[in-house]
Design an enzyme around this catalytic site. Structure first.
Site, PDB file in Angstrom:
ATOM      1  CE  LYS A   1       0.710 -17.787  -2.483  1.00 11.33           C
ATOM      2  NZ  LYS A   1      -0.186 -18.954  -2.351  1.00 11.33           N
TER       3      LYS A   1
ATOM      4  CE1 TYR B   1      -3.160  -2.824  -0.047  1.00 14.12           C
ATOM      5  CE2 TYR B   1      -4.153  -1.934   1.936  1.00 14.12           C
ATOM      6  CZ  TYR B   1      -4.164  -2.840   0.905  1.00 14.12           C
ATOM      7  OH  TYR B   1      -5.196  -3.753   0.817  1.00 14.12           O
TER       8      TYR B   1
ATOM      9  CG  ASP C   1      -7.554  -4.095   3.460  1.00 15.62           C
ATOM     10  OD1 ASP C   1      -8.544  -3.947   4.201  1.00 15.62           O
ATOM     11  OD2 ASP C   1      -7.455  -3.541   2.344  1.00 15.62           O
TER      12      ASP C   1
HETATM   13  C1  IPM Z   1      -9.509  -0.819   6.175  1.00 20.93           C
HETATM   14  C2  IPM Z   1     -10.014  -0.170   4.926  1.00 20.93           C
HETATM   15  C3  IPM Z   1      -8.966   0.777   4.387  1.00 20.93           C
HETATM   16  C4  IPM Z   1      -7.724  -0.024   4.098  1.00 20.93           C
HETATM   17  C5  IPM Z   1      -9.401   1.579   3.157  1.00 20.93           C
HETATM   18  C6  IPM Z   1     -10.608   2.446   3.460  1.00 20.93           C
HETATM   19  C7  IPM Z   1      -8.284   2.397   2.566  1.00 20.93           C
HETATM   20  O1  IPM Z   1     -10.362  -1.138   3.999  1.00 20.93           O
HETATM   21  O2  IPM Z   1      -9.193  -0.088   7.128  1.00 20.93           O
HETATM   22  O3  IPM Z   1      -9.415  -2.040   6.208  1.00 20.93           O
HETATM   23  O4  IPM Z   1      -7.604  -0.663   3.054  1.00 20.93           O
HETATM   24  O5  IPM Z   1      -6.835  -0.037   4.922  1.00 20.93           O
HETATM   25 MG    MG Z   2     -10.250  -3.132   4.723  1.00 16.55          MG
END
Ligand code: IPM
Ligand code: MG
Length: 379
Positions: free
Chosen positions: A197, A146, A254
């Site tokens: 993974k 990310y 996530d």
């Molecule tokens: C979470 C959400 C967020 C993430 C989004 C809103 C960017 O899905 O907190 O899990 O991916 O971290």
């Molecule tokens: Mg999320």
């Protein structure tokens, strides 16, 4: 002693979608703990998202940035939804949730998954599968794919476009979140399952090697297992009660935490805490938010479940305020409200009365009053 220095500063930021509705109920709970239990905190409310953007041109106006900056704990609602398309990408990026997590280095994201027996009938998994489910996912929150560079969308010579991101982890990024997992496990059932993974990704090979090394050096008393992420997704649905603490990278955490939400009965029930490093005064900045997100389809209707937000306050009482008895009291109040049949639409069995967001807040506050009275009687 100067009492001001004991005051914990809390910023309350409802944000967008159902965020402001559920956060308003969490704030009532906060006020109750200040008034009835003398919990030493000051609350500062601030706006985030489309509303301040339309007024000031910033999703994160200066006043909100300042409130979050000075806060020991941020109570966060939600962000996102269709109307946010009105905000140009650059303005949105300037104050995004991902940016805030990164700015405050909130690297350890704790998402507890606890199945409440009172919700067995509205849960998507069988009661026998949900029996005894009580684990915590620790998701690494400020690194991995990310945030990795390079990233982008580029034009190729043959006229195609190519989108690309970078999954990456360094020794220290892995070790600090693994440390959080081992330390937490020692306060629970002493088991850590690290998810990666490593059969495909080098970033995961390094992840696993560093987790193993830290375990050997400092935490060999904790039981450590490893699982590939695809298998972990299956195991969470097949036998979620096997887990105690699960630690994993940003993207896997996530995805797995949404999956695990179903092993708790409802996404609307799940709290979370995101913790930064411990500073030289022993403080640890934290952001508390429900896992459910902005739910634009039901925003503004007053029917959202505030329990994820309210249970995030219990995490705050425990982790930032160091008030375990108050945290227990609040969790007991939520359980007893559920046991006496309080249900918002998302957790209602067919035919059950559906409470509004505010009525669910009332039910928790009533249960808190009763729990506090019982406690006095016992004393
Ligand atoms: C979470 C959400 C967020 C993430 C989004 C809103 C960017 O899905 O907190 O899990 O991916 O971290
Ligand atoms: Mg999320």
């Amino acid at each position: 002693m100067n009492t001001r220095s004991n005051m914990v500063k809390v910023a309350v930021v409802g944000g967008e979608g159902i965020g402001p509705e559920v956060t308003a109920q969490a704030q009532r709970v906060l006020n109750w703990f200040v008034a009835k239990r003398s919990v030493p905190m000051t609350l500062r409310e601030a706006q985030y998202g489309i509303i301040p953007y339309l007024a000031t041109g910033k999703v994160l106006p200066d006043d909100t940035a300042e409130a979050m900056e000075e806060a020991d704990a941020i109570v966060w609602g939600a962000t996102g939804g269709p109307e946010t398309k009105e905000v140009p990408p650059a303005a949105r990026k300037a104050g995004s949730l991902l940016g805030l997590r990164s700015k405050y280095d909130l690297y350890a994201n704790l998402r507890p998954i606890v199945a409440n027996p009172a919700l067995a009938d509205s849960a998507p998994l069988k009661a026998s599968v949900l029996n005894g489910v009580d684990f915590i996912i620790i998701r690494e929150l400020t690194s991995g794919i990310y945030f990795g560079e390079p990233r982008g969308i580029e034009m190729l010579p043959d006229g195609q476009r190519r989108g690309f991101n970078t999954e990456q982890y360094t020794t220290s990024q892995v070790r600090r979140v693994a440390r959080s997992a081992f330390e937490l496990a020692r306060t629970r059932r002493n088991k850590v399952c690290s998810v990666d993974k490593a059969n495909v990704l080098e970033a995961s090979v390094l992840w696993r090697e560093e987790v193993i090394a830290l375990h050997q050096e400092e935490f060999s008393d904790v039981e450590l297992t490893h699982m590939y992420v695809d298998n972990a997704a299956m195991q969470i649905v097949r036998e979620p009660a096997q887990f105690d603490v699960m630690v994993t990278g940003n993207i896997f955490g996530d995805i797995l935490s949404d999956c695990a939400a179903m092993a708790s009965g409802s996404l609307g029930m799940l709290p979370s805490a995101s913790l930064g490093p411990i500073d030289k005064f022993g403080r640890r900045k934290a952001l508390y938010e429900p896992v459910h997100g902005s739910a634009p389809d039901i925003a503004g209707k007053g029917i959202a479940n505030p329990l994820g937000s309210i249970l995030s306050i219990a995490m705050m009482l425990r982790m930032t305020l160091n008030r375990p008895e108050d945290a227990d009291l609040l969790e007991e109040a939520v359980s007893s409200a559920l046991a006496t049949g309080a249900r918002t639409a998302d957790i209602a069995e067919p035919g059950a009365k559906r409470l509004s967001t505010t009525e669910m807040g009332d039910a928790v506050l009533n249960a808190l009053e009763m729990a506090a009275a019982n406690e006095k009687e016992r004393a």
